[in-house]
Design a protein around this motif. Sequence first.
Motif, PDB file in Angstrom:
ATOM      1  N   GLN A  22      -8.935   7.682   0.380  1.00 23.92           N
ATOM      2  CA  GLN A  22      -9.761   7.288  -0.763  1.00 23.92           C
ATOM      3  C   GLN A  22      -9.156   6.183  -1.373  1.00 23.92           C
ATOM      4  OE1 GLN A  22     -12.633   9.059  -0.894  1.00 23.92           O
ATOM      5  NE2 GLN A  22     -12.256  10.370  -2.747  1.00 23.92           N
ATOM      6  N   PHE A  23      -9.444   4.865  -1.139  1.00 22.68           N
ATOM      7  CA  PHE A  23      -9.094   3.691  -1.669  1.00 22.68           C
ATOM      8  C   PHE A  23      -9.280   3.323  -3.134  1.00 22.68           C
ATOM      9  CE2 PHE A  23      -8.202  -0.904  -2.183  1.00 22.68           C
ATOM     10  CZ  PHE A  23      -6.953  -0.804  -1.513  1.00 22.68           C
ATOM     11  N   ARG A  24      -8.120   3.548  -3.934  1.00 26.37           N
ATOM     12  CA  ARG A  24      -8.634   3.198  -5.451  1.00 26.37           C
ATOM     13  C   ARG A  24      -8.522   1.648  -5.581  1.00 26.37           C
ATOM     14  NH1 ARG A  24     -10.602   8.038  -6.502  1.00 26.37           N
ATOM     15  NH2 ARG A  24      -9.226   9.737  -5.629  1.00 26.37           N
ATOM     16  N   ARG A  60      -1.560  -6.818  -5.017  1.00 35.26           N
ATOM     17  CA  ARG A  60      -2.210  -6.729  -6.165  1.00 35.26           C
ATOM     18  C   ARG A  60      -0.861  -6.403  -7.339  1.00 35.26           C
ATOM     19  NH1 ARG A  60      -4.359  -1.438  -3.836  1.00 35.26           N
ATOM     20  NH2 ARG A  60      -3.598  -2.021  -1.982  1.00 35.26           N
ATOM     21  N   GLU A  97       0.870   4.955   2.936  1.00 35.83           N
ATOM     22  CA  GLU A  97      -0.069   5.876   3.141  1.00 35.83           C
ATOM     23  C   GLU A  97      -0.773   5.410   4.367  1.00 35.83           C
ATOM     24  OE1 GLU A  97      -2.925   6.253   0.051  1.00 35.83           O
ATOM     25  OE2 GLU A  97      -3.808   8.201   0.808  1.00 35.83           O
ATOM     26  N   TYR A  98      -0.977   4.372   4.701  1.00 38.78           N
ATOM     27  CA  TYR A  98      -1.859   3.962   5.925  1.00 38.78           C
ATOM     28  C   TYR A  98      -1.137   2.970   6.796  1.00 38.78           C
ATOM     29  CZ  TYR A  98      -3.085   0.792   1.782  1.00 38.78           C
ATOM     30  OH  TYR A  98      -3.034   0.214   0.762  1.00 38.78           O
ATOM     31  N   LEU A 122      -0.542   0.252  -8.011  1.00 38.47           N
ATOM     32  CA  LEU A 122      -0.469   1.585  -7.635  1.00 38.47           C
ATOM     33  C   LEU A 122       0.770   2.274  -7.007  1.00 38.47           C
ATOM     34  CD1 LEU A 122      -3.853   2.948  -5.882  1.00 38.47           C
ATOM     35  CD2 LEU A 122      -1.641   3.253  -4.731  1.00 38.47           C
ATOM     36  N   ALA A 124       1.690   5.461  -4.651  1.00 41.84           N
ATOM     37  CA  ALA A 124       1.163   6.538  -3.465  1.00 41.84           C
ATOM     38  C   ALA A 124       2.607   7.217  -3.120  1.00 41.84           C
ATOM     39  CB  ALA A 124       0.193   6.214  -2.470  1.00 41.84           C
ATOM     40  N   LEU A 152      -0.991   8.270  -7.740  1.00 39.40           N
ATOM     41  CA  LEU A 152      -1.602   9.380  -7.036  1.00 39.40           C
ATOM     42  C   LEU A 152      -0.512  10.587  -6.757  1.00 39.40           C
ATOM     43  CD1 LEU A 152      -3.455   7.088  -4.039  1.00 39.40           C
ATOM     44  CD2 LEU A 152      -4.236   7.620  -6.370  1.00 39.40           C
TER      45      LEU A 152
END
Length: 177
Positions: A22-24, A60, A97-98, A122, A124, A152
């Motif tokens: 779920q990309f925020r 970011r 995460e990915y 962010l 994670a 997260l």
Amino acid sequence: MTIDQLRELVRTIPNYPKPGIQFRDVTTLLLHQQGLSETVERLAVSVADKPDLIAAIEARGFVVGAALAVRLGCGLLLIRKDGKLPGETIAEDYALEYGKDRLAMHIDACTIGQRVLIVDDLLATGGTALAAARLVRRVGGVITGARFVIDLPELGGGKALRADGIEVAALMEFAGA
Ligand SMILES: O=P(O)(O)OC[C@H]1O[C@H](OP(=O)(O)OP(=O)(O)O)[C@H](O)[C@@H]1O
Ligand SMILES: Nc1ncnc2[nH]cnc12
């Protein structure tokens, strides 16, 4: 603006960049003039002790980190994906995460004893921020804390950073991975 109003400005994109994520997406918050300034202001007041430098993480994290550095009146240290910085660098591998990646910083970007706050959009797993902390510490910098727009918590980044002695705060949380 309330935190709930700020939270509503973050867009969620399912299954990006991989199925199940779920990309925020913070770009929708950045588009909003008041949302952007409120985000920077809230981060600024969460920093009790002004650092010498803000270490902002590509890509970011650059946006939020640069704005916060101007607001707090400190310098900006760019932590980049490896292979992008022109001077002599040090690098650290990390998992996220990915996927996995490698971060780098200029070896002379921070001097021994300088106080450094890590900033990213962010948090994670914490892999990225911990790699940034390792880079800063390798050249003798002192990590004073880490600030994020989004946490997260189920991915455990906050716990991992605190276990490493790093004081952590984020403006908002999202459930799930
Ligand atoms: O806590 P972690 O599990 O390490 O994940 C958080 C990191 O993942 C995102 O960046 P990404 O690597 O996608 O790069 P980008 O900012 O260049 O899009 C985000 O901006 C953080 O830097
Ligand atoms: N779920 C997520 N959304 C946006 N950025 C991320 N970085 C790591 N996990 C993320």
